[in-house]
Design a protein around this motif. Structure first.
Motif, PDB file in Angstrom:
ATOM      1  N   MET A  20       0.895  -1.442  -0.079  1.00  0.00           N
ATOM      2  CA  MET A  20       0.108   0.073   0.031  1.00  0.00           C
ATOM      3  C   MET A  20       0.813   1.295  -0.020  1.00  0.00           C
ATOM      4  N   SER A  21       0.355   2.027  -0.904  1.00  0.00           N
ATOM      5  CA  SER A  21       1.248   3.400  -1.003  1.00  0.00           C
ATOM      6  C   SER A  21       0.626   4.443   0.177  1.00  0.00           C
ATOM      7  N   GLU A  22       1.533   5.075   0.942  1.00  0.00           N
ATOM      8  CA  GLU A  22       1.000   6.010   1.889  1.00  0.00           C
ATOM      9  C   GLU A  22       0.492   7.350   1.301  1.00  0.00           C
ATOM     10  N   PRO A  23      -0.404   8.070   1.722  1.00  0.00           N
ATOM     11  CA  PRO A  23      -0.709   9.273   1.192  1.00  0.00           C
ATOM     12  C   PRO A  23       0.785  10.095   1.474  1.00  0.00           C
ATOM     13  N   GLU A  24       1.054  11.328   0.580  1.00  0.00           N
ATOM     14  CA  GLU A  24       2.456  11.909   0.726  1.00  0.00           C
ATOM     15  C   GLU A  24       2.208  12.532   2.296  1.00  0.00           C
ATOM     16  N   GLN A  25       1.342  13.291   2.435  1.00  0.00           N
ATOM     17  CA  GLN A  25       1.137  14.039   3.884  1.00  0.00           C
ATOM     18  C   GLN A  25       0.038  13.414   4.612  1.00  0.00           C
ATOM     19  N   PRO A  26       0.204  12.231   5.388  1.00  0.00           N
ATOM     20  CA  PRO A  26      -0.996  11.765   6.254  1.00  0.00           C
ATOM     21  C   PRO A  26      -1.963  13.041   6.907  1.00  0.00           C
ATOM     22  N   LYS A  27      -3.233  13.010   6.938  1.00  0.00           N
ATOM     23  CA  LYS A  27      -3.882  14.002   7.442  1.00  0.00           C
ATOM     24  C   LYS A  27      -3.932  14.065   9.184  1.00  0.00           C
ATOM     25  N   HIS A  28      -3.698  12.665   9.371  1.00  0.00           N
ATOM     26  CA  HIS A  28      -3.673  12.550  10.957  1.00  0.00           C
ATOM     27  C   HIS A  28      -2.073  11.738  11.219  1.00  0.00           C
ATOM     28  N   ARG A  29      -2.050  11.758  12.708  1.00  0.00           N
ATOM     29  CA  ARG A  29      -0.895  10.739  13.056  1.00  0.00           C
ATOM     30  C   ARG A  29      -1.783   9.803  13.740  1.00  0.00           C
ATOM     31  N   ALA A  30      -1.187   8.554  14.213  1.00  0.00           N
ATOM     32  CA  ALA A  30      -1.844   7.655  14.864  1.00  0.00           C
ATOM     33  C   ALA A  30      -2.519   7.914  16.368  1.00  0.00           C
ATOM     34  N   GLU A  62      -3.037   5.762   7.528  1.00  0.00           N
ATOM     35  CA  GLU A  62      -2.773   5.208   6.039  1.00  0.00           C
ATOM     36  C   GLU A  62      -3.882   5.362   5.105  1.00  0.00           C
ATOM     37  N   LEU A  63      -5.224   4.934   5.788  1.00  0.00           N
ATOM     38  CA  LEU A  63      -6.205   5.043   4.729  1.00  0.00           C
ATOM     39  C   LEU A  63      -7.122   6.645   4.536  1.00  0.00           C
ATOM     40  N   GLY A  64      -6.314   7.488   5.502  1.00  0.00           N
ATOM     41  CA  GLY A  64      -6.786   8.782   5.454  1.00  0.00           C
ATOM     42  C   GLY A  64      -8.097   8.978   6.067  1.00  0.00           C
ATOM     43  N   ARG A  65      -8.580   8.185   6.789  1.00  0.00           N
ATOM     44  CA  ARG A  65      -9.794   8.192   7.616  1.00  0.00           C
ATOM     45  C   ARG A  65      -9.990   9.211   8.711  1.00  0.00           C
ATOM     46  N   GLU A  66     -11.128   9.905   8.936  1.00  0.00           N
ATOM     47  CA  GLU A  66     -11.264  10.738   9.943  1.00  0.00           C
ATOM     48  C   GLU A  66     -12.060   9.950  11.169  1.00  0.00           C
ATOM     49  N   PRO A  67     -11.711  10.664  12.345  1.00  0.00           N
ATOM     50  CA  PRO A  67     -12.559   9.891  13.456  1.00  0.00           C
ATOM     51  C   PRO A  67     -14.141   9.972  13.216  1.00  0.00           C
ATOM     52  N   HIS A  68     -14.821  10.840  12.461  1.00  0.00           N
ATOM     53  CA  HIS A  68     -16.060  11.138  12.429  1.00  0.00           C
ATOM     54  C   HIS A  68     -16.709  10.217  11.329  1.00  0.00           C
ATOM     55  N   ASP A  69     -15.857   9.841  10.371  1.00  0.00           N
ATOM     56  CA  ASP A  69     -16.292   9.184   9.276  1.00  0.00           C
ATOM     57  C   ASP A  69     -16.028   7.644   9.464  1.00  0.00           C
ATOM     58  N   THR A  70     -15.567   7.181  10.600  1.00  0.00           N
ATOM     59  CA  THR A  70     -15.356   5.750  10.908  1.00  0.00           C
ATOM     60  C   THR A  70     -16.143   5.388  12.064  1.00  0.00           C
ATOM     61  N   VAL A  71     -16.786   3.989  12.068  1.00  0.00           N
ATOM     62  CA  VAL A  71     -17.504   3.759  13.256  1.00  0.00           C
ATOM     63  C   VAL A  71     -16.617   2.366  13.509  1.00  0.00           C
ATOM     64  N   VAL A  72     -16.478   2.120  14.753  1.00  0.00           N
ATOM     65  CA  VAL A  72     -15.863   0.761  15.060  1.00  0.00           C
ATOM     66  C   VAL A  72     -16.862   0.358  16.048  1.00  0.00           C
TER      67      VAL A  72
END
Lengths: 291, 582
Positions: free
Chosen positions: A1-11, A41-51
């Protein structure tokens, strides 16, 4: 998987104000890290993801990942996730469960979600023992395994989640190891990107209650499918790998493209259900049926 | 000539009784008449005794009458089993080639035997055996001195998809049955079927149909169920409407999945409902508590049948009241509604969605086999002009205006903490099955547990204020006050009608809101009544127990029935007379 050049978030953006309560050295830490890395890596936001979490040591992760979260009942996180996906298929929906959760109480839900190809990523912490209830046998414990609830050794053969998923027409069947975070991260990324049900069974050593299936043991027993030249489009080969006992293959067993459950509902082809106006599309026409 | 009559047909399962009867009902309703129908059948697909009956009248009919004026007997067993229900002057329509009846015996009982060669007529046109029902309907229409035109139009419309041949055959056999009676059984009409002037076209529908319409009207977008009599027709109806109504309907693998899926959909912001009967509800119970502690709205239909366990799968009862009130461990707020007829079912279903969303609680609607499968005529439902409002949910603007991190379970005055739904930036939270703090994080401290538990229970105070006055029928003061809940409403009203004709006046308190319990009103009625009679379809007097618990009063008399059959008006009449003469 290729990572986005500048990830929106850090872990660390996916941390919450609370720290996990697992035992030092628990495999759950590795899965927790891989999940957060994958979201970055997927560029997900806390608000668009449900676990959605089940109940067990794995489920206690509910307090520690900064996304929308639903901590449900033992064995039942999968149908909750299916409901969420049908209601809003724009969301990324991930399930965290344990082997008791997923392959004991929730085995039926698991197989039905697989055959429906619900677009959720199912990460099962498989430590082959019941940790939170302090050390009883699990559906994946090896035959003969002695535990508090089976002092004479388990009589049943263990559940084989990989072969079950393959048998139920699974479209993404994988297995990871909590001790290899980079490899597991890659599997979670692929699982989320896959349109349909992704099973990621994860070997997760329980350092307190399972003295047999330890980190050392897994490091000795696991082999990577991708390093063996396994073809993940070959179901027969995947089944063969699933039944191996000499070594425990990890990686992507099988992948196939098939429409996800929600993609076959014409009602929500245009817009997610949650965005539909509350006013009924039609009413008089329905009433007329009774006239 | 009388205008109110009851028509009944009986035979083995697989005789195709239902379809033809639905058409007879449709005919009556289109002619501007009121109907109430009722069916009995065992849990079998073939064989076993099935009956279907309908009471027809120019006036509103509240319940099925036990007294039958026209009996279509497709086999001898039907005559034997239902002879006692026949009124003086009743007619038995039967096929003399199949059913052998002794003319002298019936003459003595003043019952007319209307022999019609049902089988032979069907054979003449080359139709299948199930067309016998249509011959019998043709014969019935002749006995009721009505014309066939309207019924023929209905056949053409209902069988349009089946093609000209089927339509032709059906019209043919109906005509032949009609002509046969006119020719061989010419007599004065005892009852007539006459077209009535009506303001607007009426509907004939079951409570399950009304609940389905209510759900659509309330903006329900997700319905999940696992088939179980007598709730299944809601699943089938909504599934048939799914694309038209924009609703996702899921037949899940089991009831546990059903309720968890619905909870997930509701958590994601969609109005959700599930339907089952007591057995399926039993499987859902743990998750009902999950709805309670995560404060997720949910509407649950439980259409009761007698239990425990498999019990009487196709029969009726009111045995689940205390069960649904207390189901799941520990306390959490919930609402229990029990409509008494189709109009209430529509209105209460709509309100159930509003209440569930406003208070973030599960709302349980209790029906039963009797209501769920009996059609009643009524005026079309009016949606009104008001748009459906979302309640107890923050808008994106409101989230933006928050000065601190969003608290899903904020300790508020009313106990309701406005929610956010996934997808909304700034509203991220954990909906937690574990006891939790204001953000949703697991918290087992004494203080937070007490505060969160009290907060949830607090909602009941506001909900109690939303409970409307329960309906009271009959004169303000009466020698006897009857108290009942849910499905017995129509039967009691029909009984009151019979009693009034005999100059016996009672009044009747019908409870459609069981929890929160309408304490003040029931207390008032109990205190002011001269004498009270509690009527329930269970063995333990479950409502009686609630009345005792909440009002510290005890009904003077109880009339309990738990044989799987609904109360019949004449049974209520007899009980009332017995009490009033003692």
């Amino acid at each position: 998987m290729s990572e986005p050049e500048q990830p929106k978030h850090r872990a660390s953006d996916f941390n919450t104000s609370t720290f996990p309560t697992w035992c030092p050295g628990c495999g759950d830490f590795g899965i927790w890290a891989a999940l957060k890395n994958a979201l970055v890596e997927l560029g997900r936001e806390p608000h668009d993801t449900v676990v959605v979490y089940g109940i067990g040591c794995s489920g206690n992760m509910a307090n520690n990942v900064n996304t929308y979260a639903f901590h449900g009942l033992h064995g039942r996180p999968v149908p909750v996730a299916e409901g969420i996906k049908m209601a809003n298929h724009g969301l990324t929906v991930i399930v965290i469960a344990g082997d008791g959760d997923g392959y004991g109480e929730g085995l039926g839900h698991f197989l039905h979600a697989v055959r429906g190809n619900a677009d959720i990523t199912y990460i099962v912490h498989n430590n082959q023992v019941y940790g939170l209830t302090t050390g009883q046998t699990s559906p994946t414990s090896d035959k003969g395994y002695k535990s508090k609830s089976t002092p004479h050794g388990v009589i049943e053969e263990p559940i084989n989640p990989i072969s079950l998923a393959l048998g139920a027409s699974g479209t993404f069947v994988a297995r990871g190891y909590a001790g290899d975070i980079k490899h597991l991260t890659s599997l979670i990324v692929q699982g989320v990107q896959h349109k349909g049900f992704s099973l990621i069974d994860v070997f997760q050593p329980c350092v307190t209650f399972n003295k047999i299936n330890t980190h050392l043991w897994f490091q000795k027993m696991t082999v990577k499918l991708e390093e063996m030249g396994h073809d993940p489009s070959n179901r027969e080969a995947a089944i063969q790998q699933a039944f191996r006992r000499d070594q425990l293959p990890i990686g992507l067993y099988y992948k196939e493209d098939r429409p996800a459950y929600h993609e076959q509902l014409s009602q929500i082809a245009e817009t997610p259900l949650v965005e539909h106006p509350l006013e009924p599309l039609t009413f008089d026409e329905l009433q007329k049926e009774f006239m | 000539m009388k205008t109110t009559f009851t028509w009944k047909i009986g035979g083995e399962a697989g005789f195709g009784i239902k379809v033809s009867c639905m058409m007879f009902v449709r005919l009556c309703v289109r002619m501007g008449l009121h109907i109430f129908d009722y069916s009995e059948y065992p849990s079998l697909i073939r064989g076993g005794h099935n009956t279907y009956q309908v009471t027809v009248s120019p006036d509103e009919v509240f319940a099925e009458l036990h007294e039958v004026d026209y009996l279509v007997a497709l086999n001898e067993e039907t005559v034997r089993l239902h002879l006692g229900e026949l009124t003086k002057g009743a007619s038995i329509i039967y096929d003399p080639d199949v059913v052998h009846l002794d003319a002298a015996e019936f003459q003595q009982k003043e019952i007319s035997l209307i022999g019609v060669p049902l089988k032979k007529i069907v054979k003449e046109v080359g139709g299948p055996d199930i067309m016998r029902n249509m011959v019998a309907i043709g014969a019935t229409i002749a006995l009721l001195c009505a014309e066939l035109t309207e019924f023929e139009e209905l056949i053409a419309e209902q069988f349009a998809k089946k093609g000209e041949t089927i339509i032709g055959q059906n019209v043919d056999v109906v005509r032949r049955g009609y002509a046969y009676v006119q020719e061989k059984h010419k007599r004065e009409c005892t009852h007539v079927l006459t077209k009535q002037e009506v303001k607007s076209k009426r509907m004939a529908l079951t409570v399950n149909d009304a609940i389905s319409l209510g759900a659509v009207a309330a903006g329900c977008k997700f319905y999940a169920a696992y088939p179980m009599t007598p709730a299944s027709s809601v699943l089938e109806t909504l599934a048939r409407w799914d694309t038209k109504a924009g609703i996702v309907v899921k037949h899940a693998e089991d009831e546990i999945s059903v309720i968890n899926m619905a909870l997930g959909a509701s958590f994601a912001g969609v109005r959700s409902m599930i339907g089952t009967s007591g057995g399926g509800f039993s499987l859902m119970v743990e998750t009902l508590g999950l709805a309670g502690i995560t404060e997720t709205p949910l509407v649950v239909l439980n259409s009761q049948r007698p239990g425990p366990a498999t019990g009487l799968p196709t029969w009726s009862g009111q045995g689940d009241l205390r069960f649904v009130m207390h189901a799941a461990q520990d306390d959490f707020p919930r609402i229990v509604l029990a409509p008494g007829d189709v109009d209430e079912a529509f209105a209460l279903t709509r309100d159930a969605f509003r209440l569930a969303e406003k208070y973030h609680v599960p709302v349980i609607i209790l029906s039963d086999k009797f209501l769920s499968e009996s059609q009643k005529s009524t005026e079309p439902f009016d949606l009104g002009d008001e748009n459906i409002a979302r309640e107890s949910m923050l808008t994106q603007e409101q989230i933006g205006a928050l000065t601190e991190k969003y608290k899903r379970y904020a300790l508020t005055e009313s106990g309701v903490s406005p929610r956010t739904i996934p997808g909304m930036p700034g509203g991220v939270h954990l909906a937690n099955s574990d006891e939790h703090d204001e953000y949703g994080f697991t918290d087992e401290t004494s203080e937070m547990r007490t505060a969160q538990h009290a907060k949830r229970m607090k909602k009941l105070e506001a909900i109690a204020k939303e409970i409307p006055a329960q309906k009271m029928y009959g004169p303000e003061s009466a020698d006897l006050t009857l108290i009942a809940w849910g499905s017995t409403k129509g039967t009691v009203r029909e009984a009151m009608r019979i009693l009034e004709r005999e100059n016996i006046h009672i009044n009747f308190l019908h409870l459609s809101h069981l929890f929160p319990f309408p304490v003040d009103q029931v207390k008032r009625v109990m205190q002011n009544a001269k004498r009270t009679l509690l009527l329930e379809g269970n063995a333990a007097a479950q409502l009686g127990g609630l009345i005792q618990q909440f009002t510290l009063t005890v009904p003077d008399e109880t009339f309990l029935k738990y044989d799987g059959r609904p109360f019949f008006p004449r049974e209520v009449v007899a009980k009332v007379k017995e009490i009033m003469s003692s």
